[in-house]
Motif scaffolding. Structure first.
Motif, PDB file in Angstrom:
ATOM      1  N   PHE A  65      -3.186   8.243 -13.761  1.00 34.97           N
ATOM      2  CA  PHE A  65      -2.457   7.153 -13.112  1.00 34.97           C
ATOM      3  C   PHE A  65      -2.442   7.337 -11.596  1.00 34.97           C
ATOM      4  CE2 PHE A  65       1.712   5.909 -11.364  1.00 34.97           C
ATOM      5  CZ  PHE A  65       1.625   4.537 -11.521  1.00 34.97           C
ATOM      6  N   VAL A  66      -2.152   8.547 -11.161  1.00 36.48           N
ATOM      7  CA  VAL A  66      -2.107   8.822  -9.725  1.00 36.48           C
ATOM      8  C   VAL A  66      -3.471   8.528  -9.097  1.00 36.48           C
ATOM      9  CG1 VAL A  66      -1.883  10.638  -7.997  1.00 36.48           C
ATOM     10  CG2 VAL A  66      -0.248  10.510  -9.878  1.00 36.48           C
TER      11      VAL A  66
ATOM     12  N   THR B 145      -0.624  11.197 -16.403  1.00 36.78           N
ATOM     13  CA  THR B 145       0.039  11.042 -15.119  1.00 36.78           C
ATOM     14  C   THR B 145      -0.963  11.139 -13.976  1.00 36.78           C
ATOM     15  OG1 THR B 145       1.997  12.039 -16.051  1.00 36.78           O
ATOM     16  CG2 THR B 145       1.883  11.921 -13.659  1.00 36.78           C
TER      17      THR B 145
ATOM     18  N   ALA C 207       5.140   9.973  -9.174  1.00 33.64           N
ATOM     19  CA  ALA C 207       4.752  10.276 -10.549  1.00 33.64           C
ATOM     20  C   ALA C 207       4.287  11.720 -10.689  1.00 33.64           C
ATOM     21  CB  ALA C 207       3.643   9.333 -10.998  1.00 33.64           C
ATOM     22  N   LEU C 208       3.834  12.275  -9.587  1.00 34.54           N
ATOM     23  CA  LEU C 208       3.174  13.576  -9.657  1.00 34.54           C
ATOM     24  C   LEU C 208       4.054  14.718 -10.173  1.00 34.54           C
ATOM     25  CD1 LEU C 208       0.363  14.377  -9.282  1.00 34.54           C
ATOM     26  CD2 LEU C 208       0.806  14.975  -6.928  1.00 34.54           C
TER      27      LEU C 208
ATOM     28  N   GLY D 180       6.079  14.787 -12.343  1.00 32.44           N
ATOM     29  CA  GLY D 180       6.135  14.724 -13.796  1.00 32.44           C
ATOM     30  C   GLY D 180       4.991  15.466 -14.464  1.00 32.44           C
ATOM     31  N   ALA D 181       3.869  15.605 -13.732  1.00 32.28           N
ATOM     32  CA  ALA D 181       2.746  16.337 -14.308  1.00 32.28           C
ATOM     33  C   ALA D 181       2.889  17.828 -14.052  1.00 32.28           C
ATOM     34  CB  ALA D 181       1.433  15.828 -13.714  1.00 32.28           C
TER      35      ALA D 181
ATOM     36  N   LEU E 178       2.545   1.734  -3.227  1.00 30.58           N
ATOM     37  CA  LEU E 178       1.616   2.248  -4.235  1.00 30.58           C
ATOM     38  C   LEU E 178       1.497   3.771  -4.107  1.00 30.58           C
ATOM     39  CD1 LEU E 178      -1.476  -0.113  -4.545  1.00 30.58           C
ATOM     40  CD2 LEU E 178       0.018   0.686  -6.342  1.00 30.58           C
ATOM     41  N   PHE E 179       1.365   4.199  -2.851  1.00 36.12           N
ATOM     42  CA  PHE E 179       1.262   5.635  -2.618  1.00 36.12           C
ATOM     43  C   PHE E 179       2.504   6.372  -3.059  1.00 36.12           C
ATOM     44  CE2 PHE E 179      -2.325   5.326   0.395  1.00 36.12           C
ATOM     45  CZ  PHE E 179      -3.084   6.253  -0.293  1.00 36.12           C
TER      46      PHE E 179
ATOM     47  N   TRP F   3       3.277   9.692 -20.270  1.00 39.48           N
ATOM     48  CA  TRP F   3       3.345  10.570 -19.100  1.00 39.48           C
ATOM     49  C   TRP F   3       2.978  11.999 -19.434  1.00 39.48           C
ATOM     50  CZ3 TRP F   3       3.194   7.897 -14.862  1.00 39.48           C
ATOM     51  CH2 TRP F   3       3.832   6.664 -14.801  1.00 39.48           C
TER      52      TRP F   3
ATOM     53  N   TYR G 217      10.416   9.927 -14.912  1.00 39.31           N
ATOM     54  CA  TYR G 217      10.109   8.513 -15.166  1.00 39.31           C
ATOM     55  C   TYR G 217      11.341   7.703 -15.545  1.00 39.31           C
ATOM     56  CZ  TYR G 217       5.886  11.045 -14.978  1.00 39.31           C
ATOM     57  OH  TYR G 217       4.912  11.892 -14.557  1.00 39.31           O
TER      58      TYR G 217
ATOM     59  N   VAL H   4      -4.053   4.830  -8.864  1.00 44.32           N
ATOM     60  CA  VAL H   4      -3.295   4.205  -7.777  1.00 44.32           C
ATOM     61  C   VAL H   4      -3.963   4.494  -6.437  1.00 44.32           C
ATOM     62  CG1 VAL H   4      -1.131   4.317  -6.513  1.00 44.32           C
ATOM     63  CG2 VAL H   4      -1.097   4.160  -8.988  1.00 44.32           C
TER      64      VAL H   4
ATOM     65  N   LEU I 294       0.830  -1.213   0.000  1.00 40.69           N
ATOM     66  CA  LEU I 294       0.000   0.000   0.000  1.00 40.69           C
ATOM     67  C   LEU I 294       0.856   1.251   0.000  1.00 40.69           C
ATOM     68  CD1 LEU I 294      -2.994  -0.249   2.473  1.00 40.69           C
ATOM     69  CD2 LEU I 294      -2.989   0.411   0.096  1.00 40.69           C
ATOM     70  N   VAL I 295       1.821   1.252   0.929  1.00 44.09           N
ATOM     71  CA  VAL I 295       2.677   2.432   1.045  1.00 44.09           C
ATOM     72  C   VAL I 295       3.453   2.635  -0.255  1.00 44.09           C
ATOM     73  CG1 VAL I 295       4.651   3.387   2.258  1.00 44.09           C
ATOM     74  CG2 VAL I 295       2.826   2.274   3.542  1.00 44.09           C
TER      75      VAL I 295
ATOM     76  N   PRO J  32       0.603  15.103 -18.856  1.00 52.10           N
ATOM     77  CA  PRO J  32       0.060  15.446 -17.530  1.00 52.10           C
ATOM     78  C   PRO J  32      -1.260  14.758 -17.207  1.00 52.10           C
ATOM     79  CG  PRO J  32       0.913  17.401 -18.561  1.00 52.10           C
ATOM     80  CD  PRO J  32       1.076  16.293 -19.564  1.00 52.10           C
TER      81      PRO J  32
ATOM     82  N   LEU K 283       4.512   5.508  -5.299  1.00 50.28           N
ATOM     83  CA  LEU K 283       4.567   5.532  -6.756  1.00 50.28           C
ATOM     84  C   LEU K 283       3.726   6.686  -7.289  1.00 50.28           C
ATOM     85  CD1 LEU K 283       5.848   3.847  -8.996  1.00 50.28           C
ATOM     86  CD2 LEU K 283       3.680   2.680  -9.263  1.00 50.28           C
ATOM     87  N   ALA K 284       2.546   6.830  -6.699  1.00 50.74           N
ATOM     88  CA  ALA K 284       1.669   7.919  -7.129  1.00 50.74           C
ATOM     89  C   ALA K 284       2.327   9.261  -6.843  1.00 50.74           C
ATOM     90  CB  ALA K 284       0.333   7.825  -6.407  1.00 50.74           C
TER      91      ALA K 284
ATOM     92  N   PHE L 172      12.428   7.019  -9.032  1.00 50.15           N
ATOM     93  CA  PHE L 172      11.184   6.456  -9.548  1.00 50.15           C
ATOM     94  C   PHE L 172      11.366   4.963  -9.831  1.00 50.15           C
ATOM     95  CE2 PHE L 172       7.839   5.658 -12.678  1.00 50.15           C
ATOM     96  CZ  PHE L 172       6.761   6.224 -12.030  1.00 50.15           C
TER      97      PHE L 172
ATOM     98  N   MET M 247      -0.623  -7.602 -13.311  1.00 45.39           N
ATOM     99  CA  MET M 247       0.164  -6.411 -12.998  1.00 45.39           C
ATOM    100  C   MET M 247       1.646  -6.715 -13.197  1.00 45.39           C
ATOM    101  SD  MET M 247      -0.863  -3.622 -10.618  1.00 45.39           S
ATOM    102  CE  MET M 247      -0.479  -3.651  -8.897  1.00 45.39           C
TER     103      MET M 247
END
Ligand code: HEM
Lengths: 524, 312
Positions: B258-259, B255, A29-30, A32-33, A22-23, B250, A68, B262, A19-20, B252, A25-26, A73, A172
């Protein structure tokens, strides 16, 4: 030491860690946005760094512009992978065991279960048991004799939940592996091709304007195919909104290359060409004005060079078309007489005074507003330069001078002081193509679909248990029937099914009217 | 394809009236929330039973109570009728928009938001049939109305054909599934927030249903929405392979999708993890919904990416 390793392994493969991770990873990834990324837009990254000083550079060193591909990452990704494997191995064994296991013993006191029902029926215990077995067809059942003369059935259903769950997690894993394989063997290249019958062949990386290979691709054995762009059509609505883009191409691959057979294809935005294991996309388009220079000695040179759109709505474009004087062998002499026609192109020119702009993206009334530069273009300096601009260095150093400035329509001619004539002959279109190759993407899709199927199964199906116990009634014959139910995961909704089973069973045993009431009054 | 102006303006009318119906319905729900105390007490009692015993108790119509507190009950029912009326008009608005433009009516942010809100309210009506949570309607309609206002007033786009990149049957498939998934999670997002309020500040939340019921509603709705959202993302990836030249890059929007995915996966897992049930799971669910909203507004309006079709 082994204890430490074992504990680490346990910790890493526990659900909570997954779980942790997964978090994480999220979270990872952020950025990058939110921050510009090199792989998407390198220029924006440079601007961002320039405008944010030390902070921008620090982010750069911490790989925040290449999220990424960054170490951190990848680390989260890898840990999650390990955690998944560690979680899956024991579960798979357990699953295999549970496939053969019998439903658990009937609890002593069924009345303590969340769903339960008790009633007395006329039928004999044998009849009740037979009816129950009939009704519970499809459930996994075992029948047991209990010490005090009672008999019971333990039934369980919903094993598919665990199957779905395992499928989801294996999918997965498969997805992650397929993605990694893709990263190694894929490639992607972009190239501009004039839409006048020009050709492009996928024979090496040099043919591309830009090329991004996978980790295991060196560009020596690309899948061979060729594309010939015959024509390009853009259609616009009166508002200037694009309606469709279409490139009329021919292509050859495989055996066609030997026989030199061309096959036609209409390349459009949502319909790429798929051939030879590669895909060819129409990414964008633009204009390439044609200029002819007639030198004083009568020799002519005609160039059609792509200019780039600076306004995506009106297709006002900029660029530089460069000419070497013919027959001049002395480099020093040549560097005094090189020419460049540079400025703006408008597919539909609108003028306010002398200033030209474009009013519409389609070719209605093309014109250019150009400077003619003469002198040293800097192309001998060995440094690469943009094909869309003249070297500002040379201009600043006074080695490249403006000798004319004009607005021209097709057919217009500028005559320079030395008698050189420059004519604007017309305009052609170019298309920007992308060639992509990813041998694993089909697998990625397969695993993604399996992932959803597994997930759906494991969420919708409930693992649930139902027990039936029959005890011969103390007086007057008949049977005391006790039913109990328990959903192993989420209770919601199981009550309805339990109620249905109970009702069916009682209806089957043809209860007397007064017992009918008992059924209706089953709710507490 | 020419745009049929008349149909498009009928569509706008329907949208406006639907939003108005929601506003009135919200006020009615509010009235019930405020004055329907007897019924609420009764409901709570039944839920406590429902949480422990068979859940089907919850489904049964509460006939005796209806008589007991006439006014608030009637107003509540009226609110539901108004909501249904709004949904019908809302749906009509989308159909007319589709007819006017001759394409799937979800090609820009205004239309996407309209579809999302329609799904959200529809989901709410379905939840209502299963759980006695009618008076919570105000909390569900409030965000819907805000979204519809933002969509209809600030982000409104005149009906027009879509650009070449969107001319694909994938527009129908991808955007519809994504909007359905996103719209459905609006309900659990709100309900989980109420759950947190209920368990953290019980004194303020005496009028909310039992925490167990809130938890159930949130979980069961998310369980439905999540696979749909996942499918929407996969459809997006398939479309991206056809349209942008790669299935994942990826961008935005990708991404944040995806977030959010998750986060929702973590929510579903957390319910199976000891110590994470209840409060922590609800926090995750609210975070997931926040990610959705962030994706809708921030990513569309502030950043630029390939998904900038929003046309605002
Ligand atoms: C991996 C690929 C993709 C992913 C993960 C993805 C994800 C999403 C998500 C999460 C939304 C909802 C956004 C929100 O809540 O605002 C959305 C909306 C949308 N997507 Fe995609 N998408 C993908 C590919 C595509 C492609 C290839 C196209 C078109 C060429 C496209 C067109 C749209 C449109 C038109 C909308 C609705 C309008 C909007 O909110 O901008 N998507 N997508």
């Amino acid at each position: 030491m082994t204890a430490f390793l074992r504990n680490t392994w346990r910790g890493l493969t526990s659900m909570r860690t997954a779980l942790v991770l997964l978090f994480l990873l999220a979270l990872a990834a952020l950025p990058g946005a939110l921050l510009p990324q090199r792989s998407l837009n390198s220029q924006k990254v440079d601007e961002y760094i320039a405008s944010h000083g030390w902070w921008g550079e620090l982010l750069g060193r911490l790989e925040f512009y290449n999220v990424y591909g960054s170490v951190w990452f990848s680390a989260v990704y890898l840990l999650l992978f390990i955690s998944l494997v560690g979680c899956l191995l024991p579960r798979t064994f357990e699953y295999a065991k549970s496939l053969r296991a019998k439903p658990v013993l009937t609890p002593r006191n069924l009345a303590r279960l969340p769903h339960h029902h008790e009633t007395t029926v006329d039928a004999t215990p044998e009849q009740v048991m037979a009816a129950a077995k009939e009704r519970l067809k499809g459930w996994r059942m075992t029948e047991r004799e209990e010490d005090d003369g009672a008999r019971s059935i333990s039934a369980e259903r919903g094993y598919l939940r665990e199957t779905g769950n395992l499928l989801f997690h294996f999918a997965m894993l498969g997805l992650i592996v397929a993605l990694a394989i893709g990263k190694m063997f894929q490639y992607e290249g972009q190239v501009i091709v004039l839409a006048n019958g020009s050709q492009f062949c996928n024979s090496g990386t040099l043919g591309y304007d830009s090329f991004r290979p996978g980790l295991r691709v060196d560009g020596t054995d690309l899948n061979p195919f060729c594309v010939k762009v015959n024509d390009f059509t853009a259609n616009y609505l009166p508002t200037g909104q694009a309606d469709y883009f279409r490139a009329d191409i021919d292509y050859q691959s495989g055996a066609d290359l030997e026989t030199n057979t061309w096959r036609p294809y209409q390349l459009e935005v949502n319909s790429p060409l798929r051939t030879a294991g590669d895909r060819v996309y129409l990414l964008s388009h633009g204009y390439a004005p044609t200029f002819t220079v007639t030198f004083p000695d009568g020799q002519t040179r005609t160039h059609t060079t792509q200019w780039r759109p600076v306004n995506q709505l009106t297709y006002l474009s900029e660029g530089a078309t460069k000419f070497d004087p013919p027959g001049v062998t002395d480099p020093a002499e040549r560097r005094k007489r090189q020419l460049a026609v540079t400025g703006l192109f408008a597919p539909t020119a609108v003028f306010s005074g002398d200033l030209m702009d474009s009013g519409f993206p389609d070719l209605r009334d093309p014109a250019v507003a150009v400077d003619v530069m003469r002198g040293d273009l800097g192309s001998d300096s060995g440094r690469g330069q943009s094909i869309y601009e003249v070297s500002q260095d040379m201009v600043d150093q006074g080695r490249l001078k403006r000798v004319a400035r004009e607005n021209m329509r097709p057919g217009d001619v500028i005559t320079l002081d030395d008698g050189t004539k420059i004519s604007f002959d017309g305009v052609q279109r170019w298309v920007y193509l992308q060639v992509s190759h990813d041998p694993a993407q089909g697998w990625v899709l397969v695993f993604a679909v399996l992932l959803v199927l597994g997930l759906g199964t494991s969420l919708v199906i409930k693992r649930r248990r139902l027990w039936v116990r029959t005890v011969p009634a103390a007086e007057g014959g008949g049977t005391v029937l006790l039913l109990g139910g328990l959903a192993r995961t989420d209770q919601a909704g199981y009550g309805e099914e339990f109620g249905r089973v109970t009702e069916d069973l009682l209806a089957e045993l043809a209860p007397s009217p007064e017992r009918e009431d008992a059924v209706a009054g089953r709710e507490p | 394809m020419d745009v049929n102006e008349m149909m498009s303006s009928y569509s706008d009318w329907c949208y406006g009236i639907a939003a108005g119906a929601y506003v009135v319905a919200m006020l009615f729900y509010l009235y019930e929330q405020a004055f329907g105390q007897r019924r609420r007490a009764a409901v709570r009692e039944r839920e406590l039973v429902g949480a422990g015993g068979p859940t089907e108790t919850v489904d049964e119509p509460a006939e005796p109570e209806i008589q007991r507190n006439g006014r608030a009950e009637r107003v509540g029912k009226l609110a539901v009728s108004l909501t249904v009326f709004g949904v019908l008009l809302h749906f009509t608005s989308l159909v007319l928009r589709g007819l006017a433009t001759g394409r799937a009516p979800w090609g820009n942010m205004y239309e996407f938001g309209a579809l999302l809100c329609l799904v959200a309210v529809g989901t709410w009506l379905v939840v209502l049939r299963k759980y006695p949570v009618r008076h919570l309607g105000v909390w569900v309609l409030l965000p819907v109305i805000v979204l519809m206002f933002v969509g209809g007033v600030l982000l409104y786009t005149t009906a027009a054909p879509v650009q070449p990149a969107l001319q694909s049957y994938w527009l129908v498939i991808h955007v519809f599934t994504i909007a359905t998934g996103s719209g459905m999670v609006l309900v659990p997002g709100v309900v989980s927030a109420l759950y947190l309020l209920k368990v953290r500040k019980p004194a303020w939340a005496t009028r909310l249903p039992d925490a167990n019921v809130l938890d159930q509603v949130a979980y069961r709705t998310t369980v439905f929405a999540f696979p749909i959202y996942t499918a929407g993302i996969i459809f997006g990836a398939v479309w991206a392979e056809e349209s942008w030249g790669r299935f994942w890059g990826w961008d935005p929007k990708e991404t944040v999708a995806f977030v959010a995915w998750v986060v929702y996966a973590a929510y579903l897992h957390s319910r199976a993890t000891a110590g994470w049930r209840g409060g922590r799971a609800a926090v995750i669910n609210v975070v997931g919904f926040a990610a959705m909203i962030f994706n809708l507004f921030f990513i569309n309006l502030v950043t630029t990416g390939l998904h900038s079709y929003a046309g605002v």
